[in-house]
Design a protein around this motif. Structure first.
Motif, mmCIF file in Angstrom:
data_model
loop_
_atom_site.group_PDB
_atom_site.id
_atom_site.type_symbol
_atom_site.label_atom_id
_atom_site.label_comp_id
_atom_site.label_asym_id
_atom_site.label_seq_id
_atom_site.Cartn_x
_atom_site.Cartn_y
_atom_site.Cartn_z
ATOM 1 N N VAL A 192 0.861 -1.187 0.000
ATOM 2 C CA VAL A 192 0.000 0.000 0.000
ATOM 3 C C VAL A 192 0.895 1.233 0.000
ATOM 4 N N LEU A 193 0.638 2.155 -0.928
ATOM 5 C CA LEU A 193 1.408 3.394 -0.999
ATOM 6 C C LEU A 193 0.901 4.370 0.061
ATOM 7 N N MET A 194 1.785 4.793 0.961
ATOM 8 C CA MET A 194 1.420 5.718 2.020
ATOM 9 C C MET A 194 1.756 7.166 1.648
ATOM 10 N N ASP A 195 2.876 7.341 0.959
ATOM 11 C CA ASP A 195 3.315 8.673 0.534
ATOM 12 C C ASP A 195 2.767 8.947 -0.864
ATOM 13 N N ASP A 240 11.305 -3.040 4.097
ATOM 14 C CA ASP A 240 11.411 -2.465 5.444
ATOM 15 C C ASP A 240 11.895 -1.017 5.388
ATOM 16 N N GLU A 241 12.846 -0.754 4.509
ATOM 17 C CA GLU A 241 13.372 0.615 4.389
ATOM 18 C C GLU A 241 12.286 1.574 3.909
ATOM 19 N N LEU A 242 11.509 1.143 2.906
ATOM 20 C CA LEU A 242 10.424 1.978 2.400
ATOM 21 C C LEU A 242 9.338 2.177 3.453
ATOM 22 N N GLU A 243 9.095 1.141 4.240
ATOM 23 C CA GLU A 243 8.080 1.247 5.283
ATOM 24 C C GLU A 243 8.553 2.172 6.409
ATOM 25 N N GLN A 244 9.812 2.049 6.801
ATOM 26 C CA GLN A 244 10.357 2.904 7.860
ATOM 27 C C GLN A 244 10.349 4.373 7.466
ATOM 28 N N GLY A 249 3.290 0.741 3.161
ATOM 29 C CA GLY A 249 3.029 -0.271 4.161
ATOM 30 C C GLY A 249 2.912 -1.578 3.400
ATOM 31 N N TYR A 250 3.264 -2.698 4.032
ATOM 32 C CA TYR A 250 3.167 -3.957 3.295
ATOM 33 C C TYR A 250 2.753 -5.096 4.200
#
Length: 262
Positions: A192-195, A240-244, A249-250
């Motif tokens: 899911v794209l958060m940004d 994890d890097e993209l989520e942090q 979110g994944y």
């Protein structure tokens, strides 16, 4: 979901919209001739690359619709499928002719794509009961065995190339999933794209470069396939890097055993 409409005459490829009732033939908007349905893993060349399109037509004419082909396939005692050495499809005619001769036993007919299977499940992402239909190829119709040919958008605990048991459901009036009988070793990741300032396709391209193709539902969500032979460690590090960084979110609704040990 997860298929492409391809016109070999006009040398174009279109993502097929997510739906549950489409037919298997589509007229091309440019020439009117039927388009060919190919799976999500097909990556079309540029329209000007005539030789590559000629190779694609040759492969399709000989029964190769860009289905997964492995050098070694064995079944373990617990029912799992062990896959070794995923074969790359050739991009020139010389290699294509050798490819067809070597893997002729693995050809398939397009009529094998005419099976859709209904999945009913509770979605943890949306916290509601949902349904999804997936395309499958016929393994043994008399035994109700089918191989999934999609990356599931939402359905949990299944992945592309899994062999499942499905039977006709009188209430649903279509083939309905009952259980998985052979696990492919592929995994499914939901993203899911958060940004919203980030281009979702740039993220998909990042993972495709790492060997993981995906299918986009919309500009805020896609589902990704982790092939059985891919090392998941690097993929997870990037996730994890993209989520942090609060870009995505994944979720891991279907994670194969070998992808858990990282």
């Amino acid at each position: 979901m997860g298929h492409k409409k391809v016109c070999l005459e006009c040398k174009i490829s279109l993502n097929r919209p997510f739906d549950s009732v489409s037919e298997l033939t589509y007229p091309c908007s440019e020439c009117g001739k039927p388009m060919t349905l190919l799976p999500h893993r097909f990556r079309p060349p540029k329209k000007t690359e005539d030789k590559k399109w000629e190779t694609i037509r040759f492969l399709i004419d000989n029964g190769f619709y860009y289905q997964h082909i492995y050098e070694n396939v064995t079944k373990t005692v617990n029912g799992f499928i062990k896959l070794e050495t995923l074969v790359n499809y050739p991009e020139n005619m010389r290699d294509a002719k050798e490819f067809v001769e070597k893997y002729r036993s693995k050809t398939m007919n397009m009529k094998d794509y005419n099976v859709k299977i209904l999945f009913q499940f509770h979605s943890d992402i949306f916290d509601e009961e949902m349904v999804e239909t997936l395309w499958a190829t016929i393994v043994d119709k008399s035994k109700g065995l089918y191989k999934l040919d999609n990356i599931p958008f939402y359905a949990p605990l299944v992945a592309s190339d899994d062999v499942v048991f499905a039977e006709f459901d009188q209430q649903q009036q279509m083939l309905t999933y009952r259980k998985t009988v052979e696990f492919s070793g592929n995994s499914t990741i939901q993203v899911v794209l958060m940004d919203k300032s980030t281009d979702i396709n740039s993220i998909r391209n990042k993972f495709e470069d790492l060997g993981c193709v995906s299918e986009k539902v919309n500009d805020g969500y896609f589902s990704m396939e982790i092939p059985a032979l891919i090392d998941y460690k690097l993929i997870k590090q990037n996730l994890d890097e993209l989520e942090q960084n609060e870009i995505i979110g994944y979720a891991e609704p279907c994670l194969a055993d070998q992808h858990r040990t990282i």
